[in-house]
Design a protein around this motif. Sequence first.
Motif, PDB file in Angstrom:
ATOM      1  N   UNK A 225       0.847  -1.186   0.000  1.00 49.39           N
ATOM      2  CA  UNK A 225       0.000   0.000   0.000  1.00 49.39           C
ATOM      3  C   UNK A 225       0.886   1.239   0.000  1.00 49.39           C
ATOM      4  N   UNK A 226       0.642   2.097  -0.972  1.00 47.38           N
ATOM      5  CA  UNK A 226       1.412   3.325  -1.068  1.00 47.38           C
ATOM      6  C   UNK A 226       0.482   4.504  -0.811  1.00 47.38           C
ATOM      7  N   UNK A 227       0.796   5.285   0.188  1.00 51.86           N
ATOM      8  CA  UNK A 227      -0.036   6.424   0.548  1.00 51.86           C
ATOM      9  C   UNK A 227       0.171   7.563  -0.458  1.00 51.86           C
ATOM     10  N   UNK A 228      -0.944   8.146  -0.918  1.00 54.26           N
ATOM     11  CA  UNK A 228      -0.868   9.247  -1.884  1.00 54.26           C
ATOM     12  C   UNK A 228      -1.845  10.338  -1.473  1.00 54.26           C
ATOM     13  N   UNK A 229      -1.398  11.588  -1.383  1.00 51.97           N
ATOM     14  CA  UNK A 229      -2.306  12.687  -1.032  1.00 51.97           C
ATOM     15  C   UNK A 229      -3.228  13.021  -2.199  1.00 51.97           C
ATOM     16  N   UNK A 230      -4.462  13.387  -1.910  1.00 48.40           N
ATOM     17  CA  UNK A 230      -5.434  13.752  -2.937  1.00 48.40           C
ATOM     18  C   UNK A 230      -6.164  15.019  -2.524  1.00 48.40           C
ATOM     19  N   UNK A 231      -6.828  15.598  -3.506  1.00 51.50           N
ATOM     20  CA  UNK A 231      -7.672  16.766  -3.263  1.00 51.50           C
ATOM     21  C   UNK A 231      -9.101  16.403  -3.634  1.00 51.50           C
ATOM     22  N   UNK A 232     -10.002  16.578  -2.691  1.00 49.39           N
ATOM     23  CA  UNK A 232     -11.398  16.235  -2.947  1.00 49.39           C
ATOM     24  C   UNK A 232     -12.046  17.241  -3.884  1.00 49.39           C
ATOM     25  N   UNK A 233     -12.989  16.724  -4.728  1.00 49.23           N
ATOM     26  CA  UNK A 233     -13.783  17.567  -5.606  1.00 49.23           C
ATOM     27  C   UNK A 233     -15.261  17.363  -5.347  1.00 49.23           C
ATOM     28  N   UNK A 234     -16.070  17.615  -6.357  1.00 48.65           N
ATOM     29  CA  UNK A 234     -17.518  17.490  -6.220  1.00 48.65           C
ATOM     30  C   UNK A 234     -17.949  16.034  -6.361  1.00 48.65           C
ATOM     31  N   UNK A 235     -19.146  15.744  -5.856  1.00 49.31           N
ATOM     32  CA  UNK A 235     -19.726  14.420  -6.039  1.00 49.31           C
ATOM     33  C   UNK A 235     -20.228  14.295  -7.469  1.00 49.31           C
TER      34      UNK A 235
END
Length: 402
Positions: free
Chosen positions: A357-367
Amino acid sequence: MADPDLSKLKIDRSAMAPAQRRRRPWLRYAIIAVVILVLAGIGLKLAGPQTVETATVTSAYPSQNFTLLNATGYVVPQRKAAVASKAQGRLEWLGVLEGSRVKKDEIIARIESRDVEASAAQARAQVQVAEANLALQQAELRDADVNLRRSKELLAPAAISQQQYDSDLARYNKARASISNSEASITSAKANARAAEVAVEQTVVRAPFDGVVLIKHANVGDNITPFSAAADTKGAIVTIADMSTLEVEADVAESNIAKITVEQPCEVLLDALPNLRQEGRVSRIVPTVDRSKATVLVKIRFVDRDPRVLPDMSAKIAFLSKPVAPAENKPLTAIQPSAVVERDGKPVVFLVQDGRAKQAPVTRGAKIGELLAVQGVKPGDVVVLAPSEKLGDGSKVSVAKK
């Protein structure tokens, strides 16, 4: 007899003690080794891969948020014709193949026509005969007219008898009647000639409109009989479709037909062109229900049809509550919302790569429907669903079988 010395039978425990003390450290070491092995096994077991459920990062379109109804259908041409000839006979020339583009009235095939051409020549000859008879009758009329005028001049001074005058008058009237008969014969002969020419023209097969040849039904040498079903004969020669009239036909359940109106915006996705989404409009709703399927036929026209769209392609249609804006016509990267978790107060996902498992940062958007738009991953990546608190960056994982 002297008494035995019982002191010799006494066990000397002081001599055994050192031997026992020498053996006890080995036993202790053995026990310690067993405990270490057990703990090592437990540690190895605890350090084994964690079983996780995964999902694939995909692409989603914002139009899914205002989709009222989805349906499936096929692309069909509104104008399509099976082209044949009214004449019967052997196909002697075919000038098109599947995929050939044709223009209206372009000659695409010919039927053997020697017999009808002979009939046409005979009909033209009959016209000439009728015209010759007319010329003869006109000459007769002129002669009869001259005699009648002379008879009138001679009748007044009684130079000729009344009987002679009546005979010249009858001849003149007969000549006039013959002229009318000859003119009618010419009209009839010309009509027969025209019919013969039409019969010849019917052996020439022309395109009824601009289009593309979809199917070639006959080959040179086949017998064409469009109005019968004789053995080893063909009815149509080719099938032509007007590609500018392509539309989509979809079967919609009658329980959902109230959600659809004429000119309603749609989005058309073709199975053959998965990356192409085309704008459409509801053209018409056929006012009848298929009793066997409980569906209503809805026809959707393309607002701007792609030239790669072909008849009979399968399509998926999304009926929308509003038109798709240009900014909403681009795909966004989306994942299941449960794949995003908080680590150190920041949203992250865990990618599965090479069993870890490699942790990766993300940015949330709209549903987007049931999905969540994100940035930081790409379509096709495999992420862990609902990762536990024990899952860390670099942890070994194994994917659960579904």
